[in-house]
Design a protein around this motif. Structure first.
Motif, PDB file in Angstrom:
ATOM      1  N   TYR A  64       6.181  -7.992  -1.231  1.00 21.97           N
ATOM      2  CA  TYR A  64       5.920  -8.095  -2.665  1.00 21.97           C
ATOM      3  C   TYR A  64       4.793  -9.065  -2.986  1.00 21.97           C
ATOM      4  CZ  TYR A  64       8.791 -12.413  -2.720  1.00 21.97           C
ATOM      5  OH  TYR A  64       9.308 -13.671  -2.500  1.00 21.97           O
ATOM      6  N   ILE A  88      -1.230 -10.089  -2.188  1.00 20.91           N
ATOM      7  CA  ILE A  88      -0.502  -8.861  -1.916  1.00 20.91           C
ATOM      8  C   ILE A  88      -0.801  -8.358  -0.516  1.00 20.91           C
ATOM      9  CG2 ILE A  88      -2.320  -7.390  -2.931  1.00 20.91           C
ATOM     10  CD1 ILE A  88      -0.022  -5.594  -3.986  1.00 20.91           C
ATOM     11  N   SER A  94       4.055  -1.639  -1.151  1.00 23.44           N
ATOM     12  CA  SER A  94       3.039  -1.743  -2.205  1.00 23.44           C
ATOM     13  C   SER A  94       2.225  -0.460  -2.342  1.00 23.44           C
ATOM     14  CB  SER A  94       2.090  -2.909  -1.910  1.00 23.44           C
ATOM     15  OG  SER A  94       2.794  -4.128  -1.863  1.00 23.44           O
ATOM     16  N   ALA A 101      -2.664  -1.067  -6.776  1.00 25.40           N
ATOM     17  CA  ALA A 101      -1.902  -2.291  -6.553  1.00 25.40           C
ATOM     18  C   ALA A 101      -2.835  -3.496  -6.425  1.00 25.40           C
ATOM     19  CB  ALA A 101      -1.050  -2.143  -5.297  1.00 25.40           C
TER      20      ALA A 101
END
Length: 316
Positions: A64, A88, A94, A101
């Motif tokens: 996450y 990230i 993701s 993202a």
């Protein structure tokens, strides 16, 4: 390129280590909550860093985006004076190498994008065929879908190129994750062409498979080598001795070496304890204080667009 001095020096004392940790920056802290068991949470990691007078901390999770945790904790505990960041990892959770993202992460303040780690085809293969050990999640997750930066023809995918453009525009760090060295050469060359200024290889000798020549070639592109402290200090993740550390620093040079904890996993020290141990190793190896500060704070500060901590700071 700097090298350890051969001049004799007195035995380092705990206060010598403590002084060098003032202003340190950890770009690779695995605190929780997390799918994998962790020995400390984000708040505890922050407080440990504050007690040692670190200047910044980056939370990393394989599943996450941790920016929201970083923002809220920094707001709740301003007295620590520790800057908190996250980014990230482009794993299956993701959406893989997912420009949407990445775009969202950058827009809310991410400072780093890690290319696939646990979901990298290279990671999956190395763990399955070479007996590479890696922490397991507390509960069984869905089987990973193997990810690569390359298409079936061995060329960088369009999604990778779009991600590189977003990273260049955001002026944040591109980290190689667990992609193999063969892919990273292509990724970093393309990233450089597209204007990415901050590039880093995570633990180049573990899973990634960099040779000395791989490291030298990437450094010539301006890439930093991030070595995981957990692999050089006592604990479950220990893999290398001090001589290996000295050699890797010599290959890349102090100016392109970043030492980050990669700690938080069970069976190993807490991140700040890892830093204490690695600084002691560096002093034992006869590295000078300026070089040590560069590898544990100065280089990372540049990657985060922070002012490098002043070398004259004193421990309170």
């Amino acid at each position: 390129m700097s090298a350890p001095t051969s001049a004799p020096r007195s035995e380092p004392r705990p206060q010598d280590v403590a002084k060098l940790l003032v202003g340190a920056i950890d770009l690779h802290c695995h605190s929780g909550p997390a799918a994998m068991p962790r020995i400390l949470d984000h708040h505890e990691a922050l407080m440990d860093c504050a007690a040692a007078q670190f200047s910044a901390l980056v939370y990393k999770d394989h599943f996450y985006l941790g920016v929201s945790h970083a923002v809220i904790l920094e707001k709740l505990f301003p007295e620590t004076k520790v800057k908190l960041f996250s980014g990230i990892a482009l794993n299956n959770a993701s959406g893989g190498i997912n420009p949407h993202a990445v775009n969202h992460a950058i827009n809310i303040g991410a400072k780093i994008v890690w290319l696939p780690t646990l979901s990298a085809a290279n990671h999956i293969e190395k763990v399955a065929t070479e007996g590479k050990t890696f922490p397991k999640t507390a509960r069984k997750m869905l089987d990973p879908i193997p990810l690569s930066a390359l298409d079936a023809n061995g060329r960088l995918t369009d999604d990778v190129k779009q991600v590189l453009d977003l990273i260049a525009e955001g002026d944040i760090i591109l980290a190689g994750g667990h992609l193999p060295a063969s892919e990273l050469h292509l990724v970093f060359a393309e990233a450089s062409k597209r204007g990415v200024k901050k590039m880093m290889v995570n633990h180049p000798t573990y899973i990634v498979g960099c040779t000395d020549e791989d490291i030298r070639q990437m450094v010539r592109l301006g890439v930093y080598m991030e070595h995981s402290i957990c692999m050089f200090v006592a604990g479950k993740a220990h893999k290398y001795g001090p001589d290996k550390l000295a050699h890797l620093i010599e290959v890349a040079g102090v100016d392109h070496t970043v030492l980050c904890s990669d700690l938080g996993l069970t069976g190993s020290p807490r991140p700040v304890e890892g830093y204490r141990a690695i600084v002691q190793q560096l002093l034992d190896l006869q590295f000078g204080e300026a070089d040590i500060r560069r590898m544990i704070s100065g280089n990372a500060a540049g990657l985060l667009n922070l002012a490098a901590p002043a070398e004259s700071q004193k421990v309170a």
